[in-house]
Design a protein around this motif. Structure first.
Motif, PDB file in Angstrom:
ATOM      1  N   THR A  92      32.809  35.640  53.179  1.00  0.00           N
ATOM      2  CA  THR A  92      34.234  35.679  52.887  1.00  0.00           C
ATOM      3  C   THR A  92      34.941  36.001  54.181  1.00  0.00           C
ATOM      4  OG1 THR A  92      35.903  36.759  51.541  1.00  0.00           O
ATOM      5  CG2 THR A  92      34.136  38.128  52.297  1.00  0.00           C
ATOM      6  N   THR A 141      31.717  32.575  46.764  1.00  0.00           N
ATOM      7  CA  THR A 141      30.729  32.885  45.726  1.00  0.00           C
ATOM      8  C   THR A 141      31.078  32.325  44.344  1.00  0.00           C
ATOM      9  OG1 THR A 141      31.917  34.946  45.351  1.00  0.00           O
ATOM     10  CG2 THR A 141      29.990  35.046  46.804  1.00  0.00           C
ATOM     11  N   GLY A 142      32.343  31.923  44.161  1.00  0.00           N
ATOM     12  CA  GLY A 142      32.799  31.540  42.816  1.00  0.00           C
ATOM     13  C   GLY A 142      31.991  30.396  42.207  1.00  0.00           C
ATOM     14  N   TRP A 216      45.975  38.305  38.127  1.00  0.00           N
ATOM     15  CA  TRP A 216      46.800  37.535  37.197  1.00  0.00           C
ATOM     16  C   TRP A 216      47.270  38.447  36.078  1.00  0.00           C
ATOM     17  CZ3 TRP A 216      44.114  34.874  32.656  1.00  0.00           C
ATOM     18  CH2 TRP A 216      42.778  35.245  32.543  1.00  0.00           C
ATOM     19  N   ASP A 234      38.951  37.225  31.745  1.00  0.00           N
ATOM     20  CA  ASP A 234      38.993  37.623  33.148  1.00  0.00           C
ATOM     21  C   ASP A 234      37.564  37.891  33.653  1.00  0.00           C
ATOM     22  OD1 ASP A 234      39.928  38.410  35.606  1.00  0.00           O
ATOM     23  OD2 ASP A 234      41.216  40.015  34.871  1.00  0.00           O
ATOM     24  N   ILE A 235      37.331  37.585  34.904  1.00  0.00           N
ATOM     25  CA  ILE A 235      36.046  37.930  35.546  1.00  0.00           C
ATOM     26  C   ILE A 235      36.356  38.444  36.945  1.00  0.00           C
ATOM     27  CG2 ILE A 235      35.638  35.563  36.385  1.00  0.00           C
ATOM     28  CD1 ILE A 235      32.608  36.136  35.845  1.00  0.00           C
ATOM     29  N   LEU A 238      33.190  40.630  43.956  1.00  0.00           N
ATOM     30  CA  LEU A 238      33.486  40.451  45.375  1.00  0.00           C
ATOM     31  C   LEU A 238      32.211  40.080  46.106  1.00  0.00           C
ATOM     32  CD1 LEU A 238      34.087  44.002  46.876  1.00  0.00           C
ATOM     33  CD2 LEU A 238      33.826  43.631  44.462  1.00  0.00           C
ATOM     34  N   MET A 331      45.608  42.906  52.277  1.00  0.00           N
ATOM     35  CA  MET A 331      45.003  41.606  51.989  1.00  0.00           C
ATOM     36  C   MET A 331      45.779  40.876  50.895  1.00  0.00           C
ATOM     37  SD  MET A 331      41.099  40.701  50.829  1.00  0.00           S
ATOM     38  CE  MET A 331      41.237  40.607  49.053  1.00  0.00           C
TER      39      MET A 331
END
Ligand code: DLL
Length: 434
Positions: A92, A141-142, A216, A234-235, A238, A331
């Motif tokens: 990342t 990673t998604g 969100w 939701d998930i 990191l 960030m």
């Protein structure tokens, strides 16, 4: 009562969970001490030995790790095993251009994919489902995380990656996708694009979506649920801890269950570092309990949230975290990509501009807009349109190669950006995310 991927652990008694954590933490701390010199030095400096950690209660004796440590130790300093035992890396963007690089052994990948499988099953997924994964594949990673989880559940997996909305819609409709995995903003955009093409929510076969990687709101959830005719879950996760699936929502949709048999969560006061009780808002800190490639003890996420152990109607017993409510650093997450103002500043200076700039982020039609206003330096000032456009294009490309996404650049006259007397206000974020 819902469905579970690994019912025994997902609904284990609190005592059982604690027993597992206590056993694993002793092993993990010893493992890290023996394999990771960087962390061993931190422990030595704080006078803590592996023998001092007998249960998760003792975790508070351990030193913290921060993104700065990851940067300093880049690339191999926090590696927990020989590279030959690792099978993958993900990455990342980090501050000042240095990336966070996380290493995975096959066991790490299996654990991670199981976490994602739990999330898919909690959203109603079974082997009958067609799971469309439109998170980015690659270093992010998604894509791989949800892809692996989808395989574990036995879903028919559509590895779409992100973008190309026409193709996403064609596959979704022709191949009867039932579960959609992407960022919430992309889900909203897909909903809108379907409507534009004349589809009604009931025309698609989707039943659930698994959305994360950026903040969100509940309002956004309702918009997505309505436009796609689904339930939206939701998930969270990191790169540093593995990726998506550190925590996930169940049908109650009132917080995200943390996979506590793999990750121990604490909430701390970001200033005093004091550990806060459940229900209090603070910075989320994770300790991996059984990682091999990139084990992290007391990693400060900079995400602000609250933990709760209230009984959940889904039957899961794992602690829940609230949706992240903000961050302790600057960030931003723009179109799913982590962006730091310091990276933007570094590019400007490298390209010969002055550090007089302003970043503007907004959300239009559910898509993030990203604009940077930059002053010409007096030497480069020009009023020739072609030259200005040329410079803007070059700067956009330089930004894209640093950040992974290209902002719209607007060059403006010297001295036209307001100077501040205190902290410069570099970022104007007009999105309402929290
Ligand atoms: O965003 C991993 C991920 C992929 C999570 C797909 C969920 C789905 P990073 O790129 O390393 O990893 O960014 C991690 O993103 O510290 C949070 O600030 C933010 N974040 C992740 N999930 C959520 C969420 C992936 N559900 C950073 N809500 C984290 C709010 C989130 N913020």
């Amino acid at each position: 009562m819902g469905n579970y991927y690994q019912p025994e652990i997902e609904t284990a008694s609190r005592e059982k969970i604690l027993e597992i954590q206590n056993e694993k933490i002793v092993r993990q701390v010893k493992y890290v001490y023996d394999h990771v010199k960087y962390y061993r030095d931190l422990m030595d400096k704080q006078n803590v030995k592996p023998e001092d950690i007998k249960s998760v209660d003792d975790i508070k004796k351990l030193p913290f790790l921060s993104k700065d440590d990851l940067r300093e130790a880049y690339p191999y300093g926090l590696l927990g095993t020989d590279l030959k035992n690792c099978v993958r890396i993900h990455s990342t963007s980090g501050t000042t251009g240095k990336r966070v690089v996380a290493f995975y052994t096959q066991n790490d990948i299996d654990m991670w994919e199981e976490c994602c499988a739990r999330a898919i099953v909690a959203a109603g997924g079974t082997s009958e489902d067609v799971c469309q994964v439109c998170y980015g594949y690659g270093l992010f990673t998604g894509g791989s995380g949800l892809h692996g989880g989808s395989h574990k559940v036995g879903c028919l997996t559509l590895p779409m990656s992100s973008g190309n909305t026409d193709r996403q819609i064609q596959f979704m409709m022709d191949l009867n996708a039932t579960i959609l995995c992407c960022t919430p903003s992309y889900a909203a955009y897909i909903g809108e694009s379907l409507a534009e093409r004349g589809y009604k929510p009931e025309d698609n076969k989707l039943k659930a979506g698994i959305f994360g990687a950026e903040p969100w709101t509940e309002e956004m959830r309702q918009t997505i649920e309505k436009s796609l005719g689904i339930k939206a879950f939701d998930i969270y996760g990191l790169t540093e801890t593995s990726g998506p699936g550190v925590s996930y929502e169940c049908e109650e949709q009132t917080g995200l269950h943390i996979n506590e048999d793999h990750f121990y969560a604490e909430i701390i006061d970001p200033e005093t570092h004091e550990v806060l009780p459940d229900g209090e808002k603070g910075e989320l800190v994770f300790t991996s309990l059984d990682k091999e490639g990139f084990p992290l003890l007391r990693y400060r996420t900079k995400d602000i949230c609250v933990l709760t152990r209230k009984k959940c109607s889904c039957g899961r017993t794992h602690v829940k975290m609230s949706k992240p409510m903000g961050r302790t650093d600057d960030m931003m997450i723009i179109r799913g990509v982590n962006v730091f103002p310091s990276q933007i500043e570094a590019v400007l200076l490298k390209e010969g501009y002055t550090p007089n700039y302003q970043i503007e982020v907004d959300r239009v039609n559910n898509t993030d807009t990203f604009d940077i206003y930059v002053e010409f330096s007096p030497e480069m000032f020009s009023d020739k349109v072609a030259e200005i456009q040329h410079r803007e294009r070059d700067l956009k490309n330089a930004m894209r190669s640093m950040l992974g996404i290209g902002p719209d650049i607007h060059l403006v006259a010297p001295k036209s950006i307001e100077r501040s007397e205190g902290k410069a206000k570099r970022v104007v974020d007009k999105r309402k995310l929290h």
